[in-house]
Design a protein around this motif. Sequence first.
Motif, PDB file in Angstrom:
ATOM      1  N   VAL A 140      42.317  40.732  56.457  1.00 16.89           N
ATOM      2  CA  VAL A 140      43.203  39.592  55.265  1.00 16.89           C
ATOM      3  C   VAL A 140      44.155  38.563  55.577  1.00 16.89           C
ATOM      4  O   VAL A 140      44.579  37.359  55.368  1.00 16.89           O
ATOM      5  N   ALA A 141      45.104  39.417  56.076  1.00 16.95           N
ATOM      6  CA  ALA A 141      46.655  38.822  55.739  1.00 16.95           C
ATOM      7  C   ALA A 141      47.068  37.931  56.184  1.00 16.95           C
ATOM      8  O   ALA A 141      47.604  36.779  56.186  1.00 16.95           O
ATOM      9  N   ASN A 142      47.083  38.553  57.978  1.00 11.10           N
ATOM     10  CA  ASN A 142      47.098  37.411  59.173  1.00 11.10           C
ATOM     11  C   ASN A 142      45.738  36.749  59.522  1.00 11.10           C
ATOM     12  O   ASN A 142      46.658  34.916  59.989  1.00 11.10           O
ATOM     13  N   ARG A 143      44.786  36.671  59.670  1.00  8.72           N
ATOM     14  CA  ARG A 143      43.324  36.201  60.002  1.00  8.72           C
ATOM     15  C   ARG A 143      43.232  35.367  59.064  1.00  8.72           C
ATOM     16  O   ARG A 143      42.044  34.447  59.368  1.00  8.72           O
ATOM     17  N   GLU A 144      43.012  36.035  57.774  1.00  2.67           N
ATOM     18  CA  GLU A 144      42.178  35.483  57.028  1.00  2.67           C
ATOM     19  C   GLU A 144      40.674  35.839  57.212  1.00  2.67           C
ATOM     20  O   GLU A 144      40.041  34.290  56.262  1.00  2.67           O
ATOM     21  N   TYR A 145      40.240  36.761  57.659  1.00  2.00           N
ATOM     22  CA  TYR A 145      38.614  36.861  57.792  1.00  2.00           C
ATOM     23  C   TYR A 145      38.112  37.098  57.387  1.00  2.00           C
ATOM     24  O   TYR A 145      36.633  36.891  56.307  1.00  2.00           O
ATOM     25  N   LEU A 146      38.348  37.959  56.325  1.00  2.44           N
ATOM     26  CA  LEU A 146      38.291  38.520  54.881  1.00  2.44           C
ATOM     27  C   LEU A 146      39.176  37.851  53.795  1.00  2.44           C
ATOM     28  O   LEU A 146      40.054  37.836  54.123  1.00  2.44           O
ATOM     29  N   LEU A 147      38.545  37.846  52.604  1.00  2.00           N
ATOM     30  CA  LEU A 147      39.584  37.755  51.199  1.00  2.00           C
ATOM     31  C   LEU A 147      39.952  39.436  50.487  1.00  2.00           C
ATOM     32  O   LEU A 147      41.238  39.323  50.065  1.00  2.00           O
ATOM     33  N   THR A 148      39.225  40.088  51.075  1.00  2.00           N
ATOM     34  CA  THR A 148      39.733  41.696  50.421  1.00  2.00           C
ATOM     35  C   THR A 148      39.519  42.677  51.639  1.00  2.00           C
ATOM     36  O   THR A 148      38.987  42.493  52.256  1.00  2.00           O
ATOM     37  N   ASN A 149      40.518  43.704  51.935  1.00  3.64           N
ATOM     38  CA  ASN A 149      40.664  44.830  52.340  1.00  3.64           C
ATOM     39  C   ASN A 149      40.191  45.569  51.792  1.00  3.64           C
ATOM     40  O   ASN A 149      39.895  46.186  50.942  1.00  3.64           O
ATOM     41  N   PRO A 150      38.633  45.991  53.275  1.00  2.52           N
ATOM     42  CA  PRO A 150      37.614  47.319  51.927  1.00  2.52           C
ATOM     43  C   PRO A 150      37.746  48.506  52.405  1.00  2.52           C
ATOM     44  O   PRO A 150      37.601  49.720  51.489  1.00  2.52           O
ATOM     45  N   MET A 151      39.497  48.789  52.660  1.00  4.52           N
ATOM     46  CA  MET A 151      39.730  50.214  52.907  1.00  4.52           C
ATOM     47  C   MET A 151      40.717  50.521  51.887  1.00  4.52           C
ATOM     48  O   MET A 151      41.087  51.200  51.192  1.00  4.52           O
ATOM     49  N   ASP A 152      40.839  49.543  51.080  1.00  3.43           N
ATOM     50  CA  ASP A 152      41.758  49.583  49.758  1.00  3.43           C
ATOM     51  C   ASP A 152      41.755  50.968  49.471  1.00  3.43           C
ATOM     52  O   ASP A 152      42.691  51.181  48.711  1.00  3.43           O
ATOM     53  N   GLN A 176      34.146  54.570  52.238  1.00  2.00           N
ATOM     54  CA  GLN A 176      33.953  55.863  51.891  1.00  2.00           C
ATOM     55  C   GLN A 176      33.361  56.450  52.179  1.00  2.00           C
ATOM     56  O   GLN A 176      33.644  58.066  52.437  1.00  2.00           O
ATOM     57  N   ASP A 177      31.632  56.452  52.034  1.00  3.28           N
ATOM     58  CA  ASP A 177      30.352  57.742  52.454  1.00  3.28           C
ATOM     59  C   ASP A 177      30.926  58.125  54.189  1.00  3.28           C
ATOM     60  O   ASP A 177      30.540  59.271  54.111  1.00  3.28           O
ATOM     61  N   TRP A 178      31.405  57.419  54.714  1.00  2.00           N
ATOM     62  CA  TRP A 178      31.488  57.807  56.413  1.00  2.00           C
ATOM     63  C   TRP A 178      32.204  59.171  56.354  1.00  2.00           C
ATOM     64  O   TRP A 178      32.919  59.978  56.453  1.00  2.00           O
ATOM     65  N   ILE A 179      33.759  58.394  55.654  1.00  2.00           N
ATOM     66  CA  ILE A 179      35.043  59.264  55.465  1.00  2.00           C
ATOM     67  C   ILE A 179      34.431  60.734  55.114  1.00  2.00           C
ATOM     68  O   ILE A 179      35.255  61.413  55.322  1.00  2.00           O
ATOM     69  N   LEU A 180      33.631  60.341  54.019  1.00  2.83           N
ATOM     70  CA  LEU A 180      32.866  61.813  53.447  1.00  2.83           C
ATOM     71  C   LEU A 180      32.652  62.658  54.438  1.00  2.83           C
ATOM     72  O   LEU A 180      32.231  64.057  54.551  1.00  2.83           O
ATOM     73  N   GLU A 181      31.951  61.612  55.617  1.00  2.00           N
ATOM     74  CA  GLU A 181      31.467  62.637  56.397  1.00  2.00           C
ATOM     75  C   GLU A 181      31.794  63.028  56.879  1.00  2.00           C
ATOM     76  O   GLU A 181      31.164  64.344  57.846  1.00  2.00           O
ATOM     77  N   LEU A 182      33.035  62.475  57.374  1.00  3.81           N
ATOM     78  CA  LEU A 182      33.463  63.350  58.590  1.00  3.81           C
ATOM     79  C   LEU A 182      34.806  64.296  57.988  1.00  3.81           C
ATOM     80  O   LEU A 182      35.824  64.965  59.101  1.00  3.81           O
TER      81      LEU A 182
END
Length: 371
Positions: A142-154, A112-118
């Motif tokens: 998250v959904a296919n590879r199961e590398y993460l529990l949640t999407n940090p972009m949500d 989020q901080d990076w998007i604000l800078e952009l």
Amino acid sequence: MFVRKIKNRWYYTINEVDQNGVRHQHEHFGGFTRSEACRAYRQAMAEQDRTGKYFEPSSMNFSDFLQEWLEKYARYYLKPNTIDLYNSVISNHINPNFGKWKLRSLTTAALQDWILELKDSYSKSTVKCIMSCLRSSLRWAVANREYLLTNPMDNVKLPPYRTAPKRPKVFTPEAIQAIFERFPAGHPIHMPCVLAYYTGMRLGECLALEWSNLNMTARTIRITGTCYDKKGVPKITATKTTSSTRTITFGSKLYAELKAQKLWQDKNRFQAGPFYREDSQHKFICTMSDGRQMTSNNVKYFGMWCKEHFPGTSFHSFRHTHATMLIENGLALDYVSKRLGHSSIYTTANVYDTITDQREKAAVEAMERIL
């Protein structure tokens, strides 16, 4: 719960019992605040309760993950133009900033901080494209590879842009006259210009159009694909969206132009004989004098000419002009939307409903008579 701060990052510790009954402690990055670390701990514990084991977030670099996403997802499910766009976004924006980060280290706050800078350096459309790439790739993690529990972009939000939307550039009647005087019938660029002006078709749709897509009796055009030619040999791909596959009606002016184009091709085929380079499988409407299929590269000169004589315009301005003329002459917005192949009437309204000065004048005159 045990959390601690190391420099400017917070970590949490979780216990796990392996298959041999041996107890292990794992310390993991939880975020840049204590509350983020506590939330990450609770999510890890919930997953452990649900599955009986601790979920280990992926330790691969984000750049490596994005490459995997491009190869195993984007390649099969996204349009070629979208893949090109995302490749550019990844190499020019995402990898320089987050490429070396571990996938598990990505947080909503950091993104989020990076998007604000952009926002200070890039347009709204560019930032939306970057966010779309991030959100789609991490959703797959998250959904296919199961590398993460949640999407940090949500929960990352697009910052507000207070600037007024850009008005699409349209050709004036004088510009249209000048264009067809410079690129008359018999010039290869003439036909795609005519198609775009009379139908509102995109350039790729014009270049992919074949004679078999036409019904000259009913005077309809069936659009079923678009031309992609940015890498190597041109190929016909699916339309931009499902709603872009559509049937367009046309009138006597375009009918005459198409008849003239057919005669021009027949003449060139006869004169060139065995040297006519026509595609053996596809009979394209937009061709060069020697029979070759036209590509977007062949139309680049038209764009350069437009910028010189009518600044701010391009080949796509034919589409804007077509839509604007229809709306100003009273055609319903839903009809125009379907004719253009927009996925939603809101797209048509957002782009064109603010540029029809003629409708505003008509509304004022009507109010003057009524009130």
